[in-house]
Motif scaffolding. Structure first.
Motif, PDB file in Angstrom:
ATOM      1  N   ASP A  62       0.853  -1.191   0.000  1.00  0.00           N
ATOM      2  CA  ASP A  62       0.000   0.000   0.000  1.00  0.00           C
ATOM      3  C   ASP A  62       0.891   1.243   0.000  1.00  0.00           C
ATOM      4  O   ASP A  62       1.514   1.559   1.005  1.00  0.00           O
ATOM      5  CB  ASP A  62      -0.910  -0.003   1.231  1.00  0.00           C
ATOM      6  N   SER A  64      -0.207   4.286  -0.578  1.00  0.00           N
ATOM      7  CA  SER A  64      -0.938   5.517  -0.263  1.00  0.00           C
ATOM      8  C   SER A  64      -0.264   6.184   0.939  1.00  0.00           C
ATOM      9  O   SER A  64       0.440   5.534   1.716  1.00  0.00           O
ATOM     10  CB  SER A  64      -2.407   5.206   0.051  1.00  0.00           C
ATOM     11  N   HIS A  66       0.488   7.105   4.261  1.00  0.00           N
ATOM     12  CA  HIS A  66       0.132   6.683   5.616  1.00  0.00           C
ATOM     13  C   HIS A  66       1.397   6.393   6.403  1.00  0.00           C
ATOM     14  O   HIS A  66       2.475   6.255   5.852  1.00  0.00           O
ATOM     15  CB  HIS A  66      -0.798   5.469   5.593  1.00  0.00           C
ATOM     16  N   SER A  67       1.226   6.328   7.716  1.00  0.00           N
ATOM     17  CA  SER A  67       2.322   6.012   8.627  1.00  0.00           C
ATOM     18  C   SER A  67       2.184   4.568   9.092  1.00  0.00           C
ATOM     19  O   SER A  67       1.227   3.886   8.750  1.00  0.00           O
ATOM     20  CB  SER A  67       2.277   6.956   9.838  1.00  0.00           C
ATOM     21  N   HIS A  68       3.147   4.140   9.880  1.00  0.00           N
ATOM     22  CA  HIS A  68       3.117   2.787  10.438  1.00  0.00           C
ATOM     23  C   HIS A  68       3.347   2.839  11.939  1.00  0.00           C
ATOM     24  O   HIS A  68       4.009   3.752  12.442  1.00  0.00           O
ATOM     25  CB  HIS A  68       4.189   1.908   9.785  1.00  0.00           C
ATOM     26  N   ASP A  79      -1.010  -0.171   9.914  1.00  0.00           N
ATOM     27  CA  ASP A  79      -1.140   1.054   9.135  1.00  0.00           C
ATOM     28  C   ASP A  79      -1.859   2.098   9.979  1.00  0.00           C
ATOM     29  O   ASP A  79      -2.820   1.783  10.683  1.00  0.00           O
ATOM     30  CB  ASP A  79      -1.946   0.804   7.861  1.00  0.00           C
ATOM     31  N   PHE A  81      -3.501   5.903   9.413  1.00  0.00           N
ATOM     32  CA  PHE A  81      -3.862   6.909   8.423  1.00  0.00           C
ATOM     33  C   PHE A  81      -4.212   8.220   9.116  1.00  0.00           C
ATOM     34  O   PHE A  81      -5.201   8.306   9.838  1.00  0.00           O
ATOM     35  CB  PHE A  81      -5.047   6.418   7.574  1.00  0.00           C
TER      36      PHE A  81
END
Length: 117
Positions: A62, A64, A66-68, A79, A81
């Protein structure tokens, strides 16, 4: 094949886990081939990488924005968001921010809930 494996997963597998899936599809594939493809896909921006405290690289199909979040207790990578908002301190110094890569480390909600019991 490797990118399809990653796009179909949400668990952020390591290269060895990707290899375990790939060998089910193509028994002749080598671990080296998986590593080379993961490196190329990462360098081309087709996948994301997440490194844990143990210095193990995990992969995310993915791409897109986003952070983790890496749980230090159970090891899961989740994930996260959030809307991307460039830090004003950077823009005030003349930096032009187009995107970011952020990894949070701590205890996930499931492990935190189990700790409180």
């Amino acid at each position: 094949m490797i990118i399809n494996i990653l796009k179909g997963r949400k668990d952020h597998p390591s290269a060895n886990a990707v290899y375990a899936s790939a060998i089910q599809i193509d028994p002749k594939i080598s671990l080296g081939t998986v590593y080379r493809n993961l490196k190329q896909l990462s360098e081309n921006g087709q996948i994301e990488t997440v490194k844990t405290d143990e210095k193990i690289v995990h992969y995310d199909g993915d791409t897109s924005l986003h952070s983790h979040f890496v749980c230090k207790k159970c090891g899961r990578i989740l994930d996260v968001f959030f809307p991307f908002v460039p830090d004003n301190r950077l823009t005030e110094k003349g930096f032009v921010v187009s995107d970011e890569k952020c990894v949070y480390y701590g205890i996930c909600p499931d492990c935190n809930k189990n700790t409180l019991k």
